[in-house]
Design a protein around this motif. Sequence first.
Motif, PDB file in Angstrom:
ATOM      1  N   GLY A 276       3.596 -10.247  -7.674  1.00 48.43           N
ATOM      2  CA  GLY A 276       2.688  -9.884  -8.759  1.00 48.43           C
ATOM      3  C   GLY A 276       3.333  -9.037  -9.840  1.00 48.43           C
ATOM      4  N   GLU A 277       2.820  -9.182 -11.053  1.00 49.45           N
ATOM      5  CA  GLU A 277       3.254  -8.318 -12.159  1.00 49.45           C
ATOM      6  C   GLU A 277       2.493  -7.000 -12.104  1.00 49.45           C
ATOM      7  OE1 GLU A 277       5.650  -8.780 -14.515  1.00 49.45           O
ATOM      8  OE2 GLU A 277       6.172 -10.502 -13.267  1.00 49.45           O
ATOM      9  N   THR A 278       1.234  -7.087 -11.701  1.00 54.49           N
ATOM     10  CA  THR A 278       0.408  -5.880 -11.552  1.00 54.49           C
ATOM     11  C   THR A 278      -0.497  -6.077 -10.341  1.00 54.49           C
ATOM     12  OG1 THR A 278      -1.361  -6.813 -12.895  1.00 54.49           O
ATOM     13  CG2 THR A 278       0.219  -5.396 -14.035  1.00 54.49           C
ATOM     14  N   TYR A 279      -0.907  -4.990  -9.760  1.00 51.89           N
ATOM     15  CA  TYR A 279      -1.904  -5.025  -8.684  1.00 51.89           C
ATOM     16  C   TYR A 279      -2.865  -3.870  -8.908  1.00 51.89           C
ATOM     17  CZ  TYR A 279       1.286  -8.141  -6.127  1.00 51.89           C
ATOM     18  OH  TYR A 279       2.092  -9.184  -5.755  1.00 51.89           O
ATOM     19  N   GLY A 280      -4.121  -4.073  -8.489  1.00 51.66           N
ATOM     20  CA  GLY A 280      -5.087  -2.985  -8.611  1.00 51.66           C
ATOM     21  C   GLY A 280      -4.868  -1.940  -7.522  1.00 51.66           C
ATOM     22  N   ARG A 281      -4.810  -2.413  -6.270  1.00 49.68           N
ATOM     23  CA  ARG A 281      -4.601  -1.482  -5.162  1.00 49.68           C
ATOM     24  C   ARG A 281      -3.609  -2.069  -4.152  1.00 49.68           C
ATOM     25  NH1 ARG A 281      -9.692   0.866  -2.128  1.00 49.68           N
ATOM     26  NH2 ARG A 281      -9.542   2.479  -3.754  1.00 49.68           N
ATOM     27  N   ILE A 282      -2.762  -1.188  -3.641  1.00 42.41           N
ATOM     28  CA  ILE A 282      -1.762  -1.570  -2.641  1.00 42.41           C
ATOM     29  C   ILE A 282      -1.915  -0.623  -1.458  1.00 42.41           C
ATOM     30  CG2 ILE A 282       0.723  -1.719  -2.153  1.00 42.41           C
ATOM     31  CD1 ILE A 282       1.123  -2.119  -5.228  1.00 42.41           C
ATOM     32  N   VAL A 283      -2.050  -1.182  -0.267  1.00 43.04           N
ATOM     33  CA  VAL A 283      -2.174  -0.338   0.930  1.00 43.04           C
ATOM     34  C   VAL A 283      -0.937  -0.519   1.797  1.00 43.04           C
ATOM     35  CG1 VAL A 283      -3.514   0.126   3.018  1.00 43.04           C
ATOM     36  CG2 VAL A 283      -4.701  -0.453   0.882  1.00 43.04           C
ATOM     37  N   ASP A 284      -0.278   0.602   2.098  1.00 48.67           N
ATOM     38  CA  ASP A 284       0.929   0.594   2.927  1.00 48.67           C
ATOM     39  C   ASP A 284       0.570   1.136   4.311  1.00 48.67           C
ATOM     40  OD1 ASP A 284       3.608   0.487   3.745  1.00 48.67           O
ATOM     41  OD2 ASP A 284       4.074   2.476   2.923  1.00 48.67           O
ATOM     42  N   MET A 285       0.537   0.247   5.291  1.00 45.71           N
ATOM     43  CA  MET A 285       0.166   0.649   6.651  1.00 45.71           C
ATOM     44  C   MET A 285       1.359   1.323   7.345  1.00 45.71           C
ATOM     45  SD  MET A 285      -2.919  -0.573   7.095  1.00 45.71           S
ATOM     46  CE  MET A 285      -4.033  -1.989   7.138  1.00 45.71           C
ATOM     47  N   GLY A 286       1.113   2.425   8.019  1.00 45.54           N
ATOM     48  CA  GLY A 286       2.194   3.119   8.735  1.00 45.54           C
ATOM     49  C   GLY A 286       3.212   3.643   7.742  1.00 45.54           C
TER      50      GLY A 286
ATOM     51  N   PHE B  92       6.513   1.336  -4.271  1.00 43.71           N
ATOM     52  CA  PHE B  92       5.395   0.577  -4.850  1.00 43.71           C
ATOM     53  C   PHE B  92       4.847   1.273  -6.085  1.00 43.71           C
ATOM     54  CE2 PHE B  92       5.548  -1.409  -0.698  1.00 43.71           C
ATOM     55  CZ  PHE B  92       5.489  -2.739  -1.072  1.00 43.71           C
ATOM     56  N   LYS B  93       4.733   2.593  -5.986  1.00 47.56           N
ATOM     57  CA  LYS B  93       4.221   3.322  -7.150  1.00 47.56           C
ATOM     58  C   LYS B  93       5.265   3.312  -8.271  1.00 47.56           C
ATOM     59  CE  LYS B  93       0.958   5.616  -9.162  1.00 47.56           C
ATOM     60  NZ  LYS B  93      -0.351   5.021  -9.452  1.00 47.56           N
ATOM     61  N   GLU B  94       6.543   3.312  -7.888  1.00 52.37           N
ATOM     62  CA  GLU B  94       7.594   3.214  -8.918  1.00 52.37           C
ATOM     63  C   GLU B  94       7.478   1.897  -9.673  1.00 52.37           C
ATOM     64  OE1 GLU B  94      11.148   5.689  -6.548  1.00 52.37           O
ATOM     65  OE2 GLU B  94      11.292   3.526  -6.741  1.00 52.37           O
ATOM     66  N   ARG B  95       7.286   0.809  -8.890  1.00 52.31           N
ATOM     67  CA  ARG B  95       7.248  -0.515  -9.558  1.00 52.31           C
ATOM     68  C   ARG B  95       5.886  -0.788 -10.203  1.00 52.31           C
ATOM     69  NH1 ARG B  95       8.023  -6.727  -7.394  1.00 52.31           N
ATOM     70  NH2 ARG B  95       7.510  -7.610  -9.439  1.00 52.31           N
TER      71      ARG B  95
ATOM     72  N   ALA C 256      -1.039   0.890 -10.346  1.00 56.75           N
ATOM     73  CA  ALA C 256      -1.785   0.554  -9.125  1.00 56.75           C
ATOM     74  C   ALA C 256      -2.233   1.815  -8.394  1.00 56.75           C
ATOM     75  CB  ALA C 256      -0.912  -0.293  -8.205  1.00 56.75           C
ATOM     76  N   ASP C 257      -3.335   1.659  -7.669  1.00 56.46           N
ATOM     77  CA  ASP C 257      -3.799   2.719  -6.780  1.00 56.46           C
ATOM     78  C   ASP C 257      -3.061   2.484  -5.451  1.00 56.46           C
ATOM     79  OD1 ASP C 257      -5.318   4.539  -5.378  1.00 56.46           O
ATOM     80  OD2 ASP C 257      -6.989   3.128  -5.066  1.00 56.46           O
ATOM     81  N   VAL C 258      -2.126   3.349  -5.133  1.00 56.73           N
ATOM     82  CA  VAL C 258      -1.296   3.126  -3.939  1.00 56.73           C
ATOM     83  C   VAL C 258      -1.738   4.073  -2.825  1.00 56.73           C
ATOM     84  CG1 VAL C 258       1.056   3.142  -3.026  1.00 56.73           C
ATOM     85  CG2 VAL C 258       0.639   2.329  -5.350  1.00 56.73           C
ATOM     86  N   ILE C 259      -2.014   3.493  -1.659  1.00 53.29           N
ATOM     87  CA  ILE C 259      -2.534   4.284  -0.530  1.00 53.29           C
ATOM     88  C   ILE C 259      -1.652   4.058   0.693  1.00 53.29           C
ATOM     89  CG2 ILE C 259      -4.512   4.640   1.009  1.00 53.29           C
ATOM     90  CD1 ILE C 259      -6.333   3.540  -1.155  1.00 53.29           C
ATOM     91  N   GLY C 260      -1.223   5.138   1.311  1.00 56.30           N
ATOM     92  CA  GLY C 260      -0.482   5.038   2.572  1.00 56.30           C
ATOM     93  C   GLY C 260      -1.391   5.451   3.715  1.00 56.30           C
ATOM     94  N   ILE C 261      -1.408   4.665   4.790  1.00 52.21           N
ATOM     95  CA  ILE C 261      -2.207   4.998   5.968  1.00 52.21           C
ATOM     96  C   ILE C 261      -1.239   5.352   7.090  1.00 52.21           C
ATOM     97  CG2 ILE C 261      -3.876   4.124   7.670  1.00 52.21           C
ATOM     98  CD1 ILE C 261      -5.144   4.121   4.951  1.00 52.21           C
ATOM     99  N   GLU C 262      -1.404   6.505   7.694  1.00 50.33           N
ATOM    100  CA  GLU C 262      -0.400   6.970   8.654  1.00 50.33           C
ATOM    101  C   GLU C 262      -1.052   7.839   9.736  1.00 50.33           C
ATOM    102  OE1 GLU C 262       2.977   6.713   9.380  1.00 50.33           O
ATOM    103  OE2 GLU C 262       2.478   8.195  10.906  1.00 50.33           O
TER     104      GLU C 262
END
Lengths: 365, 89
Positions: free
Chosen positions: A167-177, A187-190, A194-200
């Motif tokens: 993708g060129e853009t994304y609304g939200r990206i979820v990074d599991m672990g 992801f936030k750099e690229r 986007a709303d970037v969320i890490g779940i840990e």
Amino acid sequence: MARIALDTVGDDDRRRIDYLTAMRKLWSTDVFGRLRAEFDALAEREGAPATLEEAGELVDRCPSYGWFGFLERGAQVLKWRVVNDVVERNWDALGDDLRPPHLSRAELDPDLELPAWYRDHDIHCQPGGVWGADASALVYEIGTQVLHVGRNRGLELHRRFTATFPGETYGRIVDMGSGFGKSTRPFKERYADADVIGIEFSGPCVRLAATRADDDGLEITFRQGDASATGLPDASTDVVTGTMVLHEMPPDVLRATFAETARILAPGGIVRFLEFTRTGDLFRDAVMEDHAWRQNEPFMPGLMEFDVERELAAVGLAGARWVPFDERTGAELPDGYPERAEWHLPWAVLEAHKPAAETVEEGAA
Amino acid sequence: MIDIDEFAEGPEPAFLGSATVDQLAAMVLTLGMELSVLAARVAELEDRDPATDSQSASSLLTRLFANLRPSSGHSRPLVAERLDLAPRA
Ligand SMILES: C[S@@+](CC[C@H](N)C(=O)[O-])C[C@H]1O[C@@H](n2cnc3c(N)ncnc32)[C@H](O)[C@@H]1O
């Protein structure tokens, strides 16, 4: 680039870490090369193995295998001793890295109960895991620097993976672990918008991740929680990703995590996890099978056996497949892994997508 | 802080034939590590290029590995015996 824990260590500790790094290098080149030669000689004499089990039996009989196994686990055990010690001695400076963030968010859940499958073994042989004490996250961060040598403080591999996203853009990206955010920050750099969320799971990792993102000027939400029950709304994200997390989960948690992935993905959303898979080279695959045990990663073989196509289809994710990944260049290798003399982890991307909502036909009831 | 010993559960797996051999080999590698620290300090005192420090760590290790690996000293007969590769009469 912000300071990382490794910058805090003194010259002697840096030399200890250099020594450990040199040890890993010799092990993965020299010792592995010798092992392969022994294996090939045996296979030539006795016939090539036809199954993973047969390859495992053959590799067990190679004279260098004990030494190879000892060095793999021994280097790991020694590494954690050294790094624990480093963190303890430098705690006055390092403890500050767990301060509250100002730009990113660290959403902690003090009531989160870590499941027994997660608590009961120390993953990667790290005493106390990545969650046992405040110091664990910093120990883990330095520990990763010992393995990923000269690759720009460990972020490069993750950036290369991030670069493969279509993708060129994304609304939200979820990074599991998301660990201490090494996989999340790229992801936030690229995708700055986007709303970037890490779940840990690990609270200390969530705190360190937020500090590191802050220091890099990145606004990311790190949430202490479970990848198989994120609490995010249905159909609310365009991307679900994760790096080196699936292989830490037992099969029922894997299933639940894919179901959760399907639930939170918007129709048309994509799934891309960076993981490990079988290479088809039975020698490597047999060594990898044992690697899981030597590194306290008991669920790794289960991921490799997991029928991703069927299991992901069962929760509504289409097109699931493994695509081998060259961690040195970031190239995807649809035709399989190239020959390599040294030991390497069999990196691969597990990709799938959630089909776009079917358009309801005119006149349909 | 983490007390490593609190997490030790039973003996480590033995790769080199027995737990004692593994422990001894681990001690040698740890000693090697401390030697590399000392070697680097000496290099510094002698005003040598710090770049040689890392080289000295790996050459130290190469020697350690060569001497430590189980088959060293009698590698030919052991490998030959295991693989039955001895030259035929
Ligand atoms: C090997 S680390 C990788 C961290 C990060 N993705 C990276 O690439 O640096 C795996 C992480 O996943 C976390 N983890 C494992 N299972 C999880 C789960 N079910 N929910 C949330 N986190 C989990 C672990 O605590 C650990 O921090």
